[in-house]
Design an enzyme around this catalytic site. Structure first.
Site, short mmCIF file in Angstrom:
data_model
loop_
_atom_site.label_atom_id
_atom_site.label_comp_id
_atom_site.label_asym_id
_atom_site.label_seq_id
_atom_site.Cartn_x
_atom_site.Cartn_y
_atom_site.Cartn_z
N GLY A 1 0.83 -1.20 0.00
CA GLY A 1 0.00 0.00 0.00
C GLY A 1 0.86 1.25 0.00
O GLY A 1 1.99 1.24 0.50
N GLN B 1 3.06 9.90 1.34
CA GLN B 1 4.34 9.17 1.30
C GLN B 1 5.18 9.53 0.08
O GLN B 1 6.38 9.27 0.06
CB GLN B 1 4.11 7.65 1.30
CG GLN B 1 3.56 7.13 2.61
CD GLN B 1 3.44 5.63 2.57
OE1 GLN B 1 2.46 5.10 2.07
NE2 GLN B 1 4.45 4.93 3.06
N CYS C 1 6.31 -0.31 7.03
CA CYS C 1 5.90 0.86 6.26
C CYS C 1 7.05 1.27 5.36
O CYS C 1 8.20 1.31 5.80
CB CYS C 1 5.55 2.00 7.23
SG CYS C 1 5.05 3.51 6.40
N LEU C 2 6.75 1.57 4.10
CA LEU C 2 7.80 1.98 3.17
C LEU C 2 8.50 3.25 3.65
O LEU C 2 9.65 3.49 3.28
CB LEU C 2 7.22 2.21 1.77
CG LEU C 2 6.65 0.97 1.06
CD1 LEU C 2 6.08 1.34 -0.29
CD2 LEU C 2 7.72 -0.11 0.91
N HIS D 1 -4.10 1.13 7.60
CA HIS D 1 -2.74 1.68 7.67
C HIS D 1 -2.60 2.87 6.71
O HIS D 1 -2.10 3.93 7.08
CB HIS D 1 -1.73 0.57 7.33
CG HIS D 1 -0.30 1.02 7.26
ND1 HIS D 1 0.68 0.52 8.09
CD2 HIS D 1 0.33 1.91 6.45
CE1 HIS D 1 1.83 1.11 7.80
NE2 HIS D 1 1.66 1.94 6.80
N GLU D 2 -3.07 2.68 5.47
CA GLU D 2 -2.94 3.76 4.47
C GLU D 2 -3.84 4.93 4.81
O GLU D 2 -3.46 6.09 4.62
CB GLU D 2 -3.26 3.23 3.06
CG GLU D 2 -2.34 2.12 2.56
CD GLU D 2 -0.87 2.41 2.74
OE1 GLU D 2 -0.47 3.58 2.58
OE2 GLU D 2 -0.12 1.48 3.07
N HIS E 1 -2.23 7.33 7.06
CA HIS E 1 -1.25 8.21 6.41
C HIS E 1 -1.90 9.53 5.97
O HIS E 1 -1.25 10.58 5.97
CB HIS E 1 -0.64 7.54 5.18
CG HIS E 1 0.56 6.67 5.47
ND1 HIS E 1 1.72 7.17 6.01
CD2 HIS E 1 0.77 5.35 5.28
CE1 HIS E 1 2.60 6.18 6.13
NE2 HIS E 1 2.05 5.06 5.71
ZN ZN Z 1 2.92 3.20 5.71
#
Ligand code: ZN
Length: 164
Positions: A46, A51, A90-91, A132-133, A136
């Site tokens: 995701g 991000q 998380c990226l 999670h997304e 963000h």
């Molecule tokens: Zn993340």
């Protein structure tokens, strides 16, 4: 697209709604395409606008065995009372994973890249990634949902790596 890493202020800001989606569909389709390409290159499941420095309420999700999904101006309609603990990464916080407690299922409404509104009820990994997304978009990261000790352990580890 470059993925922003923890420490970048944009990750902590609230994204604003996408306006006039229907008049700009090709632009948002292109953006979603770029986000999926970035997601794939990074082996993620995701990716949310903030991000990649895009402060709009959009995220994309691609989990194994499911189609790629685009969420524009999403709202969480309902979440289950029942929660479940599952390991997240998380990226934007590379190299760190921790168990996070979240609702087991989620009902979400959003627009897709074709300008159509949809409602989706999800469980399992898909629910996990959507929640999670969605976080963000409000400047919330998974480490914020950890017990303080665990969160500090991750922050210390990152601080040491930055110094080294
Ligand atoms: Zn993340």
């Amino acid at each position: 697209m470059d993925v922003l890493i923890l420490g970048n202020d944009l990750l902590r800001q609230k994204a604003v709604p996408v306006e006039n989606l229907k008049d700009n569909l090709s632009q948002w389709q292109e953006t979603a395409g770029n986000m999926f390409a970035t997601l794939k290159a990074q082996n993620g499941v995701g990716l949310a606008g903030p991000q990649v420095g895009l402060m709009r309420r959009i995220f994309v999700v691609k989990v194994d065995g499911d189609e790629p999904r685009v969420f524009i101006n999403p709202s969480i309609v309902e979440t289950s009372q029942e929660t479940v603990k599952y390991e997240e990464g998380c990226l934007s916080i590379p190299g760190n994973w921790a168990d996070v407690v979240r609702p087991r299922t989620v009902k979400v409404q959003a627009w897709n890249e074709r300008g159509r509104v949809f409602t989706l009820e999800a469980g399992g990994l898909l629910a996990r990634v959507i929640l999670h997304e969605y976080d963000h978009l409000d400047g919330v990261l998974f480490i914020d949902r950890l017990p303080e000790l665990k969160r500090n352990r991750i922050l210390d580890k990152i601080a040491k790596r930055v110094k080294a």
